[in-house]
Scaffold this motif. Structure first.
Motif, PDB file in Angstrom:
ATOM      1  N   LYS A   1      -1.972  -9.025   9.203  1.00 15.27           N
ATOM      2  CA  LYS A   1      -3.088  -9.976   9.312  1.00 15.27           C
ATOM      3  C   LYS A   1      -4.361  -9.436   8.672  1.00 15.27           C
ATOM      4  O   LYS A   1      -5.009 -10.113   7.873  1.00 15.27           O
TER       5      LYS A   1
ATOM      6  N   GLU B   1     -10.334 -10.715  14.331  1.00 17.85           N
ATOM      7  CA  GLU B   1     -10.489 -10.255  15.712  1.00 17.85           C
ATOM      8  C   GLU B   1     -11.940 -10.125  16.138  1.00 17.85           C
ATOM      9  O   GLU B   1     -12.334  -9.130  16.750  1.00 17.85           O
TER      10      GLU B   1
ATOM     11  N   ILE C   1       3.699  -4.782   2.398  1.00 22.80           N
ATOM     12  CA  ILE C   1       3.139  -5.267   3.662  1.00 22.80           C
ATOM     13  C   ILE C   1       3.145  -6.790   3.717  1.00 22.80           C
ATOM     14  O   ILE C   1       3.531  -7.376   4.717  1.00 22.80           O
TER      15      ILE C   1
ATOM     16  N   GLN D   1     -12.506  -6.293  11.468  1.00 27.15           N
ATOM     17  CA  GLN D   1     -12.034  -5.874  12.792  1.00 27.15           C
ATOM     18  C   GLN D   1     -12.862  -4.655  13.247  1.00 27.15           C
ATOM     19  O   GLN D   1     -13.213  -4.537  14.398  1.00 27.15           O
TER      20      GLN D   1
ATOM     21  N   VAL E   1       0.868  -1.165   0.000  1.00 27.92           N
ATOM     22  CA  VAL E   1       0.000   0.000   0.000  1.00 27.92           C
ATOM     23  C   VAL E   1       0.908   1.218   0.000  1.00 27.92           C
ATOM     24  O   VAL E   1       1.891   1.263   0.752  1.00 27.92           O
ATOM     25  N   GLU E   2       0.596   2.150  -0.869  1.00 27.56           N
ATOM     26  CA  GLU E   2       1.425   3.348  -1.032  1.00 27.56           C
ATOM     27  C   GLU E   2       2.919   3.019  -1.060  1.00 27.56           C
ATOM     28  O   GLU E   2       3.727   3.601  -0.323  1.00 27.56           O
TER      29      GLU E   2
ATOM     30  N   PRO F   1       2.057 -10.208  15.826  1.00 30.00           N
ATOM     31  CA  PRO F   1       2.112  -8.881  16.435  1.00 30.00           C
ATOM     32  C   PRO F   1       1.281  -7.841  15.669  1.00 30.00           C
ATOM     33  O   PRO F   1       0.981  -8.043  14.487  1.00 30.00           O
ATOM     34  N   ASN F   2       0.967  -6.758  16.321  1.00 29.66           N
ATOM     35  CA  ASN F   2       0.269  -5.634  15.683  1.00 29.66           C
ATOM     36  C   ASN F   2       1.057  -5.177  14.476  1.00 29.66           C
ATOM     37  O   ASN F   2       2.282  -5.082  14.523  1.00 29.66           O
ATOM     38  N   GLY F   3       0.335  -4.900  13.407  1.00 24.12           N
ATOM     39  CA  GLY F   3       0.989  -4.367  12.207  1.00 24.12           C
ATOM     40  C   GLY F   3       1.687  -5.412  11.352  1.00 24.12           C
ATOM     41  O   GLY F   3       2.367  -5.079  10.376  1.00 24.12           O
ATOM     42  N   ALA F   4       1.519  -6.679  11.670  1.00 28.48           N
ATOM     43  CA  ALA F   4       2.208  -7.750  10.927  1.00 28.48           C
ATOM     44  C   ALA F   4       1.646  -7.936   9.520  1.00 28.48           C
ATOM     45  O   ALA F   4       2.333  -8.407   8.627  1.00 28.48           O
TER      46      ALA F   4
ATOM     47  N   TYR G   1      -5.303  -2.229  -1.799  1.00 24.46           N
ATOM     48  CA  TYR G   1      -3.970  -2.823  -1.747  1.00 24.46           C
ATOM     49  C   TYR G   1      -3.545  -3.240  -3.139  1.00 24.46           C
ATOM     50  O   TYR G   1      -4.356  -3.695  -3.930  1.00 24.46           O
TER      51      TYR G   1
ATOM     52  N   HIS H   1      -5.610 -12.349  18.710  1.00 24.61           N
ATOM     53  CA  HIS H   1      -4.410 -12.115  19.505  1.00 24.61           C
ATOM     54  C   HIS H   1      -4.338 -13.026  20.708  1.00 24.61           C
ATOM     55  O   HIS H   1      -3.299 -13.159  21.335  1.00 24.61           O
TER      56      HIS H   1
ATOM     57  N   LYS I   1       4.572   0.753   0.107  1.00 24.33           N
ATOM     58  CA  LYS I   1       5.158   0.064   1.256  1.00 24.33           C
ATOM     59  C   LYS I   1       4.736  -1.407   1.166  1.00 24.33           C
ATOM     60  O   LYS I   1       3.532  -1.700   1.119  1.00 24.33           O
TER      61      LYS I   1
ATOM     62  N   THR J   1      -4.539  -6.971   6.607  1.00 25.20           N
ATOM     63  CA  THR J   1      -4.239  -6.745   5.187  1.00 25.20           C
ATOM     64  C   THR J   1      -4.490  -8.032   4.406  1.00 25.20           C
ATOM     65  O   THR J   1      -5.140  -8.016   3.364  1.00 25.20           O
TER      66      THR J   1
END
Ligand code: ATP
Ligand code: MG
Length: 249
Positions: free
Chosen positions: A40, A171, A16, A85, A11-12, A35-38, A53, A203, A14, A42
């Protein structure tokens, strides 16, 4: 049922997802932790066809059919369901009307007639009961003013109504009280059969006490770095994620 091969997404500019491989067979329950930001959410958004995306590499197959180029609606009609989520609110559209429309659109796309009104009503009652939902929710505007837990329960109600081939629950447990967690999890278990599959993102091990996964995967920094059985979730709960990082180095 669902096969993901070497999926890269960004995305942009980056990156992921950095090469995800995952195979979920009919009748299986898989859990993804990490972990957060891994990546999932996405990953689940991309399976459902979210167009924000950019998929730069890789393929997604549903029952052997490549679906990467399909619009989100088409994927839904083919049996992909994503519980978000953060569910969206749709003022002015009742829970009942939303689900009626969704079901009939899906039937139409699959060359079937609309579901007769009495049959629809019966199905709605049956599934609302399964999830111990208060009837008054059915006439309320979708998610408007719903508490966090009510939104989650309503999403599982939608899933129960739509009977997807692959249900992705991102989640779903967050924000549910102890009773609601059990009810929602039992609902998922009752809907589970040999012809569908479930992917839960969570989590906490707690949800997996109820929805027991056949496989647990750890997603870290855009890659599945470890897979195992339900025991892996217990190990993660105990040790956190650092030991996996150490193992990888
Ligand atoms: N639209 C976007 N614009 C910019 N960055 C994004 C966007 N969507 C996702 N990201 C980034 O991608 C990474 C993965 O996000 P994602 O939501 O998939 O994580 P997650 O594993 O679901 O985390 P959590 O456990 O916190 O829900 C994060 O660093 C996030 O900031
Ligand atoms: Mg997430």
């Amino acid at each position: 049922m669902l096969q993901i091969k070497n999926l890269h997404a960004s995305v942009e500019d980056k990156e992921i997802l950095k090469g995800i491989n995952l195979e979920i067979k009919a009748g299986e329950v898989h859990a993804i932790m990490g972990p957060n930001g891994a990546g999932k959410s996405t990953l689940s958004s991309i399976i459902a066809g979210n167009e924000n995306y950019e998929v730069s590499q890789g393929e997604i197959f549903l029952d052997g059919e490549e679906i990467s180029e399909f619009a989100p609606e088409e994927r839904a009609h083919k049996g992909v369901f994503l519980s978000f989520q953060y569910p969206v609110e749709i003022p002015g559209v009742s829970v009942t009307n939303f689900i009626k429309t969704a079901i009939n659109e899906s039937r139409k796309a699959n060359g079937k007639e609309e579901m007769p009104a009495n049959e629809m009503l019966k199905l709605i009652r049956e599934k609302a009961e399964l999830l111990e939902m208060d009837r008054k929710f059915l006439s309320r505007s979708l998610n408007e003013g719903f508490s966090g837990g009510e939104k989650k329960r309503n999403e599982i109600f939608q899933m129960a109504m739509l009977e997807p081939k692959i249900a992705i629950l991102d989640e779903t447990d967050s924000g549910l009280d102890i009773d609601a967690l059990r009810i929602v999890a039992n609902g998922v278990n009752k809907l589970k059969n040999e012809n569908n599959a479930v992917l839960v993102i969570t989590h906490y091990q707690r949800l997996l006490d109820y929805i027991v996964p056949d496989f647990v995967h750890v997603l870290m920094d855009g890659k599945i770095v470890k897979s195992g059985t339900a025991a892996l979730a217990l190990e993660l709960e105990e040790k956190g994620y650092d030991w996996i990082k150490n193992e990888l180095n």
